[in-house]
Design an enzyme around this catalytic site. Structure first.
Site, mmCIF file in Angstrom:
data_model
loop_
_atom_site.group_PDB
_atom_site.id
_atom_site.type_symbol
_atom_site.label_atom_id
_atom_site.label_comp_id
_atom_site.label_asym_id
_atom_site.label_seq_id
_atom_site.Cartn_x
_atom_site.Cartn_y
_atom_site.Cartn_z
ATOM 1 N N TRP A 48 -19.016 56.533 22.396
ATOM 2 C CA TRP A 48 -18.891 55.822 21.115
ATOM 3 C C TRP A 48 -17.918 54.650 21.259
ATOM 4 C CZ3 TRP A 48 -14.702 54.708 17.995
ATOM 5 C CH2 TRP A 48 -14.987 54.237 16.718
ATOM 6 N N HIS A 49 -16.872 54.861 22.060
ATOM 7 C CA HIS A 49 -15.862 53.818 22.195
ATOM 8 C C HIS A 49 -16.364 52.615 22.985
ATOM 9 C CE1 HIS A 49 -12.964 56.880 20.851
ATOM 10 N NE2 HIS A 49 -12.248 55.861 20.486
ATOM 11 N N GLY A 50 -17.254 52.835 23.899
ATOM 12 C CA GLY A 50 -17.720 51.695 24.681
ATOM 13 C C GLY A 50 -18.842 52.083 25.611
ATOM 14 N N PHE A 108 -15.259 48.081 19.643
ATOM 15 C CA PHE A 108 -15.959 49.368 19.651
ATOM 16 C C PHE A 108 -16.955 49.507 18.501
ATOM 17 C CE2 PHE A 108 -11.729 50.777 21.575
ATOM 18 C CZ PHE A 108 -12.101 50.274 22.792
#
Lengths: 400, 502
Positions: free
Chosen positions: B325-327, B502
């Site tokens: 989800w962050h990257g 993000f």
């Protein structure tokens, strides 16, 4: 409680307003970047340290009317004397070079100069390194590019607010006030006001250490060591072509200087496998100049002068860890002193008393011969200066 | 538009607030809410208007689908929900993950699939997952009121739009519907401005101040430069602190801005580096994301209801997806995997020894031991979060932990650049470990949703918090006014928030 909260809000906003207004007023009055040019700021002009800043240089390019302009990077900024008679005989001179500038920035600087009504510089000396063909640095990453007029997307609201409110501006305002109170004009600023040029700080003349000499040598992992084809080359060529044509259209005589870096630096580039790239860069400059010279016959021809060499002053003995005296020609492997800058100007303008060992005007007819001669000179240099070659192979020294 | 820009602070925010204060006097709350929606869209469009249409399409699509899902009598509700969630995942998948999957497939299969350069819309992860949660809750029957203006503001409200906190509809829709809420008053403006000031100071003075040290070290690792242990630790710790001050600063600003408009947002940070173990860390770091992952991923996967092994597998899966989800990159997956592993180890320890190695309320030295160990583990994992690729991360970690062949001599020039780093890091560590956080400072005035803090008068931490707690006094106004101006003067260059990516 409600009354206390109202009083809190009132005090908070008053504090913010009063403090911000005070800072902005102070910075506007002193005007450390010389942006506003009002009568009060004029009293501080010779005490301002940031006249070498991009913001200041771009403002000066936009405002000033000069007969001779010097543009380029820190080598031109520190190594060329705006008071040199070869330049002053044409009229007023200004050195618009900024540290670590790119070709894009120089072209923007020329845009600002030519956009000014009545601006008609008769001579432009432009320092271009042959390494430009291997550079992938974007000018937009420069620390003060975004906030200067060089940035075509500049937000003018932010531009003024940054220069009125930021800590950087405030710090320089306070330094300027302090120096004004103590009557200590800044070395750079005082030279600029008298001659319109940049002179390296007095402290630079004392630089002597080996650490200083080698710190500019490109490391094996630096962008200069990238061997992949650089997409920026075509862009740089087009920018140069446009600039060359523009100068000729405006009747300005353009002299391109390939600066005299120290031979150790040049050898280091060769050791990193960049020799062919540098030769390609020189050929590119010559072919561009030839192409542009052929279009407008009446305008003065563009001259390309190559002072990068393995002979003469660039081979000066470098500062070692035991050296006690400053180098005569160089501050470090990349930056030359005004003494050497003056030699190159003498030669370019036919004022040299004797024929120097280095410096050639490149043309379509002699470029290949010159490059062969450079290669020969390098062989001789390698044999005579094994310590230089050793340093070039090892690169910057790590000591801890 | 960035919160830390002159255009936002001196232009957008005062205009938005002034118009809102005028509209708040109207008997109908509709114009006030619509004004906030319009302002939010302007805010979003400021940097790149091309992506606004995508944002608006996403809102419109999800609003229409949710309108169908909230009606229990509608047919095919589950199928509609499934299709809508897939559509949202495809949307974010295309913009955020297609390049990553293509490059991974090329690497694994030797193919040459080129997807070109896809621009990542700002805040896509935040607004997409916020809307997915809304759709799921609409299907579950947990959404009671579905109105266009409320929905648009729930998704687009500019303080939380780009980098969170991830707002749950339960948290804000009731506030939008309340008839007594919208009266701009001195309490909200005073509290909101103070929180905004603290957040701004954290971002532009602390985070941006320490960022160069992290950039130098990570840049050196990327460019193949020489590293040794102390330099590597300086870089890793500097990045840990930069990330904390950056993101928690943004969250403080978001909460403060929400409060300016009389809207309370949920707490997102609660001194995460004071956590005594990794479970505690995830209760304090990006709290709204942790809640989202727990409610919409971990629990639907089975949570801890199907035995220990399944629980650990669920934890790992949740954290791996949380990393993604962050990257879109393997470094983020590894970062998520490391945290999953830490959580499994933490829970494993608790279940084997029936006692927590470190928890609050135990002897002081054990608390500090837990804090230090947790901080070291989290900092080591952040290396993957920051590094461009796994090679760089492993090189830095190798230097941090003294792997053979990674110790090197460092030049004086590098030491000169990092000369101020130890002092800055020490000062920042004092702030994160010893001082009360923003919510605790503002604890008297309920700075966030469902948050109240009453410092005790026994522990030194409680006494310090009591001493420093915000009061609406003139001295406090001058102090925070000064902090605001210092922050305002520190905008030396444009500096985006890390979580914008993000």
């Amino acid at each position: 409680m409600r009354r206390r909260l109202r009083a809190y809000c009132r005090t908070l906003f008053l504090t913010i307003g009063a403090m911000a207004a005070s800072v902005a007023l102070l910075n506007w009055l002193v005007d450390p970047y010389d942006m506003y040019c009002h009568s009060v700021s004029g009293h501080f002009r010779s005490y301002k340290r940031r006249l070498i800043h991009r913001v200041s240089k771009a403002e000066i390019a936009r405002r000033g009317l000069y007969d001779v302009l010097l543009i380029g990077d820190s080598r031109i900024a520190a190594g060329y004397d705006a008071d040199h008679p070869a330049l002053t005989r044409f009229g007023s001179v200004y050195n618009l070079s900024v540290a670590a500038s790119s070709i894009y920035e120089c072209s923007r600087m020329l845009d600002l100069v030519f956009e000014k009504p009545g601006s008609k510089p008769g001579l432009i000396v432009w320092g271009i390194s042959p390494e430009f063909v291997v550079r992938d640095r974007s000018p937009r990453t420069e620390f003060d590019f975004d906030a200067s007029l060089l940035n075509p997307r500049l937000n003018y609201g932010e531009y003024h607010l940054r220069n009125l409110l930021t800590l950087d501006a405030t710090r320089h305002t306070l330094w300027t006030i302090r120096d004004r109170l103590m009557s200590q004009p800044d070395v750079i600023a005082s030279t600029q006001t008298s001659s319109g040029g940049f002179t390296s700080p007095a402290a630079a003349s004392e630089l002597v250490s080996h650490e200083t000499f080698v710190h500019v040598l490109p490391a094996r992992h630096s962008y200069l060591a990238e061997h992949e084809p650089m997409p920026a080359v075509a862009e740089a060529e087009q920018l140069l072509r446009n600039c060359f044509n523009r100068c000729r259209e405006r009747g300005a005589e353009l002299k391109i200087v390939i600066p005299p870096v120290h031979a150790v630096y040049l050898e280091r580039l060769h050791q990193l496998g960049l020799g062919e790239r540098i030769e390609f860069g020189k050929r590119t400059l010559v072919s561009l100049a030839t192409e542009c010279n052929s279009t407008t016959a009446s305008a003065p021809p563009i001259e390309i002068w190559d002072f990068s060499s393995f002979r003469g002053p660039p081979t000066e003995a470098y500062a070692t860890t035991t050296t006690t005296a400053p180098m005569h020609w160089y501050q470090d492997a990349l930056h030359f002193r005004e003494a050497l800058g003056n030699l190159t100007l003498d030669q370019m303008f036919g004022m040299a008393n004797e024929v120097p060992e280095f410096g050639t005007r490149l043309t379509e007819s002699n470029v290949e011969v010159h490059l062969i001669s450079q290669r020969t000179a390098r062989n001789v240099y390698q044999r005579k200066h094994t310590d230089h070659v050793q340093l070039a192979i090892e690169g910057p020294v790590t000591r801890r | 538009m960035l919160f830390n820009s002159y255009i936002f602070i001196l232009g957008f925010l005062p205009v938005c607030l002034l118009v809102a204060s005028g509209l708040a006097r109207l008997p109908n709350r509709g114009p006030y809410l619509w004004w906030l929606v319009i302002s939010s869209v302007i805010f979003y469009s400021w940097q790149d208007i091309r992506l606004t249409s995508l944002f608006l399409v996403s809102i419109a699509f999800n609003y229409v689908v949710a309108a169908r899902l909230v009606r229990p009598e509608s047919g095919y509700r589950f199928q509609i929900l499934t299709l809508a969630v897939i559509a949202n995942l495809l949307f974010i998948g295309y913009f955020k993950y297609l390049g990553f999957f293509a490059s991974s497939a090329n690497l694994a299969l030797g193919t040459h699939w080129d997807v070109g350069k896809i621009v990542l819309p700002l805040g896509i992860s935040f607004y997409t997952f916020q809307q997915i949660a809304y759709l799921v809750d609409a299907w579950r029957g947990e959404v009671t009121e579905h109105k266009l203006v409320n929905y648009c503001l729930f998704v687009a409200f500019f303080p939380q739009l780009i980098a969170g906190p991830i707002v749950h509809h339960r948290d804000v829709l009731a506030q939008f519907s309340s008839r007594t809420r919208f009266r701009l008053n001195a309490a909200d403006i005073g509290v909101g401005m103070t929180m905004f000031t603290i957040g701004l100071f954290k971002k532009v003075v602390l985070a941006d101040g320490i960022a160069p040290f992290a950039s130098i070290v990570f840049g050196l690792a990327r460019d193949g430069g020489e590293l040794n242990g102390s330099v590597a630790w300086i870089g890793a710790v500097a990045y840990s602190l930069q990330l904390y001050f950056d993101f928690s600063g943004y969250s403080d600003m978001a909460l403060g801005l929400g409060r300016l408009f009389s809207i309370r947002l949920p707490i997102n940070f609660d001194s995460p580096y004071k956590a005594v173990n990794i479970v505690d860390f995830w209760r304090r770091w990006h709290i709204t994301l942790s809640d989202f992952l727990r409610d919409y991923l971990y629990i639907p996967l089975g949570g801890n209801r199907h035995g220990t092994a399944r629980r650990y597998a669920n934890l790992m899966a949740t954290m791996l997806l949380g990393g993604l989800w962050h990257g879109a990159g393997w470094t983020f997956v590894i970062w998520g995997g490391l945290h999953g592993l830490f959580l499994v180890m933490n829970h494993g320890w608790d279940s084997i020894f029936k006692t927590r190695l470190c928890s609050t309320g135990v002897a002081n030295w054990r608390v500090w031991f837990g804090r230090v160990v947790t901080f070291v583990a989290v900092t080591s994992a952040w290396v993957f979060f920051r590094a461009e690729n796994t090679t760089v991360a492993l090189k830095l970690l190798g230097a941090m932990y003294g792997f053979p062949g990674t110790s090197a001599e460092i030049s004086d020039a590098l030491w000169n650049k990092l000369r101020d780093a130890p002092g800055c890091i020490a000062a920042c560590m004092v702030i994160v470990w010893l001082l009360p956080n923003t919510q605790q400072l503002m604890g008297r005035v309920r700075p966030a949703l469902r948050y109240r803090y009453r410092p005790d008068s026994v522990s030194w931490e409680g006494r310090l918090a009591r001493l420093l707690q915000w009061r609406p006094a003139s001295a406090a106004a001058v102090w925070y006014g000064g902090m605001f101006v210092v922050a305002l003067c520190s905008f030396s260059r444009v500096s985006e928030f890390i979580y914008f990516n993000f």
